[in-house]
Design a protein around this motif. Structure first.
Motif, PDB file in Angstrom:
ATOM      1  N   PRO A 312       0.807  -1.218   0.000  1.00  0.00           N
ATOM      2  CA  PRO A 312       0.000   0.000   0.000  1.00  0.00           C
ATOM      3  C   PRO A 312       0.845   1.276   0.000  1.00  0.00           C
ATOM      4  O   PRO A 312       0.526   2.231  -0.714  1.00  0.00           O
ATOM      5  N   PRO A 391      -4.964  -6.685   1.930  1.00  0.00           N
ATOM      6  CA  PRO A 391      -4.953  -5.274   2.327  1.00  0.00           C
ATOM      7  C   PRO A 391      -6.364  -4.770   2.599  1.00  0.00           C
ATOM      8  O   PRO A 391      -7.349  -5.259   2.023  1.00  0.00           O
ATOM      9  N   LEU A 412      -5.151   2.878   2.933  1.00  0.00           N
ATOM     10  CA  LEU A 412      -4.840   1.460   2.767  1.00  0.00           C
ATOM     11  C   LEU A 412      -4.026   0.975   3.966  1.00  0.00           C
ATOM     12  O   LEU A 412      -3.297   1.757   4.593  1.00  0.00           O
TER      13      LEU A 412
END
Length: 493
Positions: A312, A391, A412
């Motif tokens: 991320p 994620p 994220l």
């Protein structure tokens, strides 16, 4: 010419000018007493010339001081802050040319108005001490300014990445693998990747990588790294060597910051890694398609992370380079938060602001960041899914209280990573963003009023409040007192 020589000249010139001025001696009188021309004395006082010993002796006699005092680096109390700054490494370590500044012009400023500049510098030093600002914080602030100056896009590094891929036969339509990058490090740069050495040194457990230079250079990788972290560490190491960045840190996490050049080169190597792993042409096309979606579809964002096999943080930080350049989205911020659940403490460990300092930014006063930020609320999901490899995605339209600013914030997190972090990017909602992002007004996107910190927030009914609004209350008290004083003065008049 080395900066130290410039410093010696400028301090000598400052002392001559101060002594001459304090004693009421004109340049003409000093010229007559020393046999040195007025023009040459003027150059001395500006720090452009340093006279020979015989002329130094003549100037010292004329000004009534000893030769040793005049050639020493000791300055009067009034000019001491300027002397401290000149003798520090800051001017030597900052690559002023990157900011369009010439060191000669900076030194001219010291010579032209030393007393005023001394007072200004002393003020800055007092502020830095009051807020416990360290030298490395100054370096990182300077780096962020450098990134903002270039909209965080560096065409020269992008071209170096293309050259590297051409030289080593890497397909731009494919993400380089860890095995490919490790082979390049070994075959081209004679660097051995050695993850097996990490457990021998428990002090290094918090680091991702350590580079050992020498006749047999080795890159020690922490065996607990995820595949994405390992690939980025390899790409970053290639960046240092391919770009020939010699002054550099040897650890992934800063243990000690030696100079601004180290900070800058670390950024350049990291930028190289991001550009290598996330090809700009492919990613721009994918982001265009993502922004064109009529509704918010987080699973498609997760598919992009899978496509580029990236973390991320690497993904969103790469967007801070490409959005300004290819989408004209220049008013944005990037944040990385770390959470300590046991202490209910949130730390902003990395930030970047383009086109100005935006509302969510670091506080050095131990204030409590707004608990309504998606960057913080996402931690609740992270802590529920610590064992998940998938994620987490969060999105929010954040409207700032007492401000016209509103941001589309995308956050994220990777629950499986050792450190509990959230990564977020905020895009200022304006006409351009409305045209570029079709799903901007999707009712599925949570809209919330937020603020910077609890200490500054007027939302007294906030259920997430973590601290009373003490700073706001003080500001309001000052405003009330000011208005009352104005009224009393008017009545008196």
């Amino acid at each position: 010419m080395r900066l130290q020589e410039d410093v010696i000249r400028i301090i000598f010139g400052l002392k001559v000018k101060q002594l001459r001025t304090d004693k009421g001696i004109s340049l003409t009188d000093l010229a007559a007493a020393t046999g040195i021309s007025v023009s040459y004395l003027n150059e001395i006082e500006k720090g452009k010339k340093h006279p020979k010993p015989s002329k130094v002796a003549a100037i010292a006699d004329a000004l009534g001081v000893s030769y040793d005092y005049l050639v020493s680096l000791q300055l009067s109390k009034r000019l001491q802050p300027v002397g401290e700054l000149l003798q520090s490494n800051i001017l030597a370590e900052l690559p002023l040319e990157h900011f369009g500044l010439d060191i000669g012009r900076v030194l001219d400023l010291f010579a032209t108005a030393p007393a005023k500049l001394s007072a200004f510098v002393n003020t800055l030093l007092e502020i830095s001490r009051a807020f416990d600002l360290r030298v490395e914080q100054f370096y990182f602030s300077a780096l962020r300014s450098y990134q903002e100056l270039h909209d965080n896009y560096f065409e020269d590094i992008e071209l170096e990445v293309e050259s590297f891929m051409d030289q080593h036969g890497l397909d731009p339509d494919m993400v380089p693998t860890a095995a490919q990058l490790e082979k390049v490090l070994h075959d081209v740069f004679n660097i051995t990747v050695a993850p097996e050495e990490f457990p021998d040194h428990p002090e290094l457990a918090s680091l991702r990588s350590v580079f050992i230079h020498g006749p047999a250079p080795r890159l020690l990788l922490n065996p607990t790294l995820t595949e994405q972290q390992r690939t980025f560490a390899l790409a970053r190491e290639i960046g240092f060597h391919f770009l020939q960045l010699h002054e550099r840190p040897y650890t992934s996490t800063w243990v000690k910051v030696g100079s601004f050049e180290e900070v800058l080169n670390n950024f350049r190597a990291s930028y190289f890694a991001g550009a290598l792993l996330l090809n700009r042409d492919r990613l721009v096309q994918d982001i265009e398609a993502f922004f064109a979606l009529p509704s918010w579809q987080p699973q498609l964002l997760l598919q992009l992370l899978d496509k580029y096999n990236t973390s991320p943080e690497t993904f969103l930080h790469r967007l801070t380079s490409l959005l300004p350049k290819f989408f004209n989205i220049k008013q944005l911020f990037f944040l990385r938060f770390y959470h300590q659940p046991a202490q209910d403490k949130y730390s902003l460990t990395k930030e970047l602001h383009l086109a100005g300092l935006h509302n969510p930014h670091a506080s050095f006063l131990n204030e409590h960041y707004c608990r309504r930020w998606i960057s913080l609320t996402l931690f609740n999901e992270v802590e529920k899914q610590q064992l998940s490899d998938k994620p987490l995605v969060g999105i929010q339209r954040s409207s700032y209280i007492n401000s016209t600013n509103e941001y589309l914030v995308l956050a994220l997190a990777q629950p499986a990573e050792r450190n509990s972090n959230t990564i977020s990017i905020g895009l200022l909602v304006n006409e351009n963003l409305t045209r570029k992002v079709r799903f901007l007004n999707d009712p599925a996107i949570l809209v919330r009023q937020v603020n910077e910190t609890c200490e500054r927030c007027p939302a007294l009914d906030c259920l997430e409040r973590a601290a009373p609004p003490v700073i706001l209350e003080k500001q309001l008290w000052q405003e009330r007192v000011s208005k009352l004083l104005d009224k009393l003065m008017q009545e008196q008049g």
